[in-house]
Structures are given as C-alpha cells and as structure tokens.
Design a protein around this motif. Sequence first.
Motif, short mmCIF file in Angstrom:
data_model
loop_
_atom_site.label_atom_id
_atom_site.label_comp_id
_atom_site.label_asym_id
_atom_site.label_seq_id
_atom_site.Cartn_x
_atom_site.Cartn_y
_atom_site.Cartn_z
N GLN A 136 0.82 -1.20 0.00
CA GLN A 136 0.00 0.00 0.00
C GLN A 136 0.87 1.27 0.00
O GLN A 136 0.49 2.29 -0.60
CB GLN A 136 -0.92 0.00 1.24
CG GLN A 136 -1.98 -1.08 1.22
CD GLN A 136 -3.05 -0.83 0.17
OE1 GLN A 136 -3.27 0.29 -0.28
NE2 GLN A 136 -3.73 -1.90 -0.25
N ARG A 137 2.00 1.23 0.64
CA ARG A 137 2.83 2.43 0.74
C ARG A 137 3.63 2.69 -0.52
O ARG A 137 3.75 3.83 -0.99
CB ARG A 137 3.76 2.30 1.94
CG ARG A 137 4.58 3.56 2.22
CD ARG A 137 5.44 3.38 3.47
NE ARG A 137 6.18 4.60 3.75
CZ ARG A 137 5.73 5.63 4.45
NH1 ARG A 137 4.49 5.57 4.94
NH2 ARG A 137 6.47 6.70 4.67
N TRP B 78 -11.58 -3.56 6.91
CA TRP B 78 -11.38 -3.45 8.35
C TRP B 78 -12.13 -2.25 8.93
O TRP B 78 -12.64 -2.31 10.06
CB TRP B 78 -9.90 -3.35 8.69
CG TRP B 78 -9.12 -4.57 8.32
CD1 TRP B 78 -8.15 -4.68 7.38
CD2 TRP B 78 -9.27 -5.89 8.88
NE1 TRP B 78 -7.67 -5.96 7.31
CE2 TRP B 78 -8.35 -6.73 8.23
CE3 TRP B 78 -10.09 -6.43 9.85
CZ2 TRP B 78 -8.22 -8.07 8.53
CZ3 TRP B 78 -9.98 -7.78 10.15
CH2 TRP B 78 -9.05 -8.58 9.51
N ALA B 79 -12.21 -1.14 8.16
CA ALA B 79 -12.95 0.03 8.64
C ALA B 79 -14.44 -0.26 8.77
O ALA B 79 -15.09 0.17 9.73
CB ALA B 79 -12.70 1.22 7.70
N TRP C 113 -3.57 5.48 8.25
CA TRP C 113 -4.23 4.19 8.44
C TRP C 113 -4.55 3.48 7.15
O TRP C 113 -4.75 2.25 7.14
CB TRP C 113 -5.53 4.40 9.23
CG TRP C 113 -5.32 4.75 10.67
CD1 TRP C 113 -5.46 5.96 11.24
CD2 TRP C 113 -4.90 3.86 11.70
NE1 TRP C 113 -5.17 5.92 12.57
CE2 TRP C 113 -4.82 4.63 12.90
CE3 TRP C 113 -4.59 2.51 11.75
CZ2 TRP C 113 -4.44 4.08 14.11
CZ3 TRP C 113 -4.21 1.95 12.97
CH2 TRP C 113 -4.14 2.73 14.13
N ARG C 114 -4.59 4.21 6.03
CA ARG C 114 -4.91 3.58 4.75
C ARG C 114 -3.77 2.72 4.23
O ARG C 114 -3.91 2.06 3.18
CB ARG C 114 -5.27 4.65 3.72
CG ARG C 114 -6.56 5.38 4.06
CD ARG C 114 -7.02 6.30 2.94
NE ARG C 114 -8.32 6.89 3.24
CZ ARG C 114 -9.47 6.30 3.01
NH1 ARG C 114 -9.51 5.10 2.45
NH2 ARG C 114 -10.61 6.91 3.33
N GLN C 115 -2.64 2.73 4.93
CA GLN C 115 -1.56 1.83 4.54
C GLN C 115 -1.86 0.37 4.92
O GLN C 115 -1.23 -0.54 4.39
CB GLN C 115 -0.27 2.26 5.24
CG GLN C 115 0.27 3.60 4.82
CD GLN C 115 1.54 3.96 5.56
OE1 GLN C 115 2.63 3.73 5.05
NE2 GLN C 115 1.39 4.50 6.75
N ASN D 103 -6.31 -3.99 2.98
CA ASN D 103 -7.77 -4.09 3.03
C ASN D 103 -8.35 -3.13 4.07
O ASN D 103 -9.17 -3.50 4.92
CB ASN D 103 -8.22 -5.52 3.35
CG ASN D 103 -7.73 -6.52 2.33
OD1 ASN D 103 -7.76 -6.27 1.12
ND2 ASN D 103 -7.26 -7.67 2.80
N TYR D 104 -7.95 -1.87 3.95
CA TYR D 104 -8.35 -0.86 4.94
C TYR D 104 -9.86 -0.69 4.97
O TYR D 104 -10.47 -0.60 6.03
CB TYR D 104 -7.68 0.47 4.63
CG TYR D 104 -8.24 1.62 5.43
CD1 TYR D 104 -7.88 1.80 6.75
CD2 TYR D 104 -9.15 2.52 4.85
CE1 TYR D 104 -8.40 2.84 7.50
CE2 TYR D 104 -9.69 3.56 5.59
CZ TYR D 104 -9.30 3.72 6.92
OH TYR D 104 -9.83 4.76 7.65
N ASN D 105 -10.50 -0.65 3.80
CA ASN D 105 -11.95 -0.45 3.73
C ASN D 105 -12.71 -1.57 4.44
O ASN D 105 -13.71 -1.33 5.12
CB ASN D 105 -12.40 -0.32 2.28
CG ASN D 105 -11.85 0.92 1.62
OD1 ASN D 105 -11.62 1.95 2.28
ND2 ASN D 105 -11.64 0.86 0.31
N GLN E 173 -0.29 5.08 -0.37
CA GLN E 173 -1.21 5.40 0.72
C GLN E 173 -0.41 5.83 1.95
O GLN E 173 0.74 5.45 2.14
CB GLN E 173 -2.09 4.19 1.06
CG GLN E 173 -2.95 3.70 -0.09
CD GLN E 173 -4.05 4.68 -0.42
OE1 GLN E 173 -4.37 5.60 0.35
NE2 GLN E 173 -4.66 4.52 -1.59
N ARG E 174 -1.05 6.62 2.80
CA ARG E 174 -0.42 7.10 4.02
C ARG E 174 -1.41 6.96 5.18
O ARG E 174 -2.62 6.86 4.98
CB ARG E 174 0.02 8.56 3.88
CG ARG E 174 1.10 8.79 2.84
CD ARG E 174 2.40 8.10 3.25
NE ARG E 174 3.49 8.36 2.31
CZ ARG E 174 3.76 7.58 1.26
NH1 ARG E 174 3.02 6.49 1.04
NH2 ARG E 174 4.76 7.86 0.46
#
Length: 350
Positions: free
Chosen positions: A268-269, A286-287, A277-279, A282-284, A274-275
């Motif tokens: 992700q980085r 988990w959110a 928490w979006r790093q 599968n951020y979406n 991405q920077r």
Amino acid sequence: MRFTSILPTLLLFTPSLAADSKPLLPCTIYRTETNAYYDISPIAVQPLVDHKKAHKDDRTESWHARGYDTGTNFTLNFCAPVIERIGEAVGIKESLVKNISAFYTWKEEVYSIGQVSTELVFRGRELSLNYTNGSPCDSPSTHDKRKLKHGNDDDDDHDDKDKDDDDKDKDDDDRKSHKDKSSKHGDDVRRKSTLISLACDPNLPSGKAHVSFVGSSPDQCTYFFRAKTMAACGGVGEPPTGLGAGGVFGVILIIFLAVYLLGGIAYQRTVMHQRGWRQLPNYNVWASIFSILKDIIIILTSSCARLLPRRHGYNQLPGSGRGSRGGGGGGGRADDENRLIDQLDEEWDD
C-alpha cells in the motif's frame, strides 16, 4: 507484489522452532524409545524450613544404606545434598562440604563419595545417577591394610592390637597426605565417586525409596548402590517442556499475520502511495468491520441502560408557582415543566 512464495519459506523454520525446547527440569529425563518421562525429585530429601514443624510424612534425615562387611554405613540423597550437618570431610574444601550428596564415616572421619548432581543418565535400560569429586581415593597400601583387617579373623588379640596401632598411624599419614594433595594438586588426585542404579518398584508409596549398597571397586574409589522407587517407573507422555500442537499452530498463525501485515503495508505504501491508516491492507474492509462493531456496542449499551431503574418524573418544587396570577395557571406551567423534563430524560436515555 506476491507474498505466497514467502509464506512457505518461513513455514520451513516452524518445525525447528517447535523442536527447540527448554532444558529439562533438574532430576528429570525423557526417553524417546519408550516415550516415558522420569522425575526422581519426589525422593529427594529437602531440609525443613526454619520454624516449621515436621509432618508425620516428612523425612528428617537422608537415605541410609548398610555397608555390611565394609565396616561402615552410607548416607546419601538424590539430586540434592545430604541434609545432615557435616563439619568437615577428608580432602574436601570447606566451601564444598555443603554440596556433598553421599558420604560415610570411618574412624570418626567423614569421607565424601560424591558431590551433588541432578543429571540422570540411561545406560541401556538402566536409569542411573552419578556423583563425582568426592574425597581422595585411598592409596593401595591403605586398601590392602583394610582388606586384611576385615579378612583375617584368626589372628590373636595381641597382633590385632599392634596392627590397629599401626593402622591408625598409617591412616593419619594417609589423611594428611590426602589433604596435602587436594590442596596442592586438586585436579590430579583421583577422587571417590558414587553410581546409583534406579529401579522401578510400583509397590512402594510415592516419595519412598529402598536403598541398598551393592559394592565398591577394589581400590575403594567407586561405590555402587541400587535404589528401588516408584519414581523410577516413569510416566507415559511428553516432557513438560517445548511446544505442543497448540504452540506449533500459534507459531504458524503469528508468521502468517506478520507476512500479511508487513507485506500489505509495504504494498500500500510503495505501489498505492497510501499514508496513515490507509496503509493497512484491506483498509476499507477493516474500517467497515470496526464501524459495525461500534454500532453493535452502542446498541448493547443502550439496551442495557433501558433495563436500569430510573426516575419517572420530578415533583413540583416548592415555590415554583410564585409570581403567578391565579392557582390554575401556576399548576399548568408546572405540569408543562414536568412533561418537558420527562421528555428530555427519555431523549437522553435514547
């Protein structure tokens, strides 16, 4: 980036992690041929704690073995020093006297036949315990003298008395030479040792043992004993050290999570730029899971709050109708105030 090839590589190290076990506890051994675990510590006699009253089952002295034709008896312990107080022993430094695990007394002199050891050894099917670094071994002349003393019973009393006097002088000289040798050349002196063979006896109670003297080497340097005890029977099962099935699964799970987390952050980085928490990989997902859990907690909290007892309203405070014109108008405003307060309480609870 593909990390599927990294995971099998890391998993190759998992068996080695599971195989690396902690050292066995003192006075224990595990035999892989029979899958048996042995623990001799139940027959190790420990000194009583100060100001503690001895229980009827507590042993207040070390184990004893009768020497029969040797002219002396033996005192020993298992995987621990003897609990008897020993002032000094022939050829043993004062600082090491407290570590003596086996000894005998000859002509008011204490001879150590081994220092404490907690290492059990299997020699074939025989379980044994070995003590070393005892008192210096007797010289050949002293050994022959003792052998003659116990072997010749037909000599007259006059000859025995003369021999006893000579033996005493020779013993004093031998002890003096032992002390001189141990102080000057402690590493070059042959010292007494003890070998204890541990045999299984399921009929004896737990914590009990029957110790017998088997014999000694011709030079009176090695002493052999046999101890029968239920502790030598062993128990079936793995030793209480190392990783079990749950431990291996835990190691695999930790490796998998580490690869997933570190690999996802790196992807992700570097690739998605991405920077924050979006790093996280599968951020979406988990959110959304976190949001659902938060809603569930809020619903449960509100439901529990409804079950708690609460006040159903407030009575009219004294003097609330002051300044009003007419009794009816003041009572109406008071009812309106109570209804407003009840409404606010309900909205606050929701």
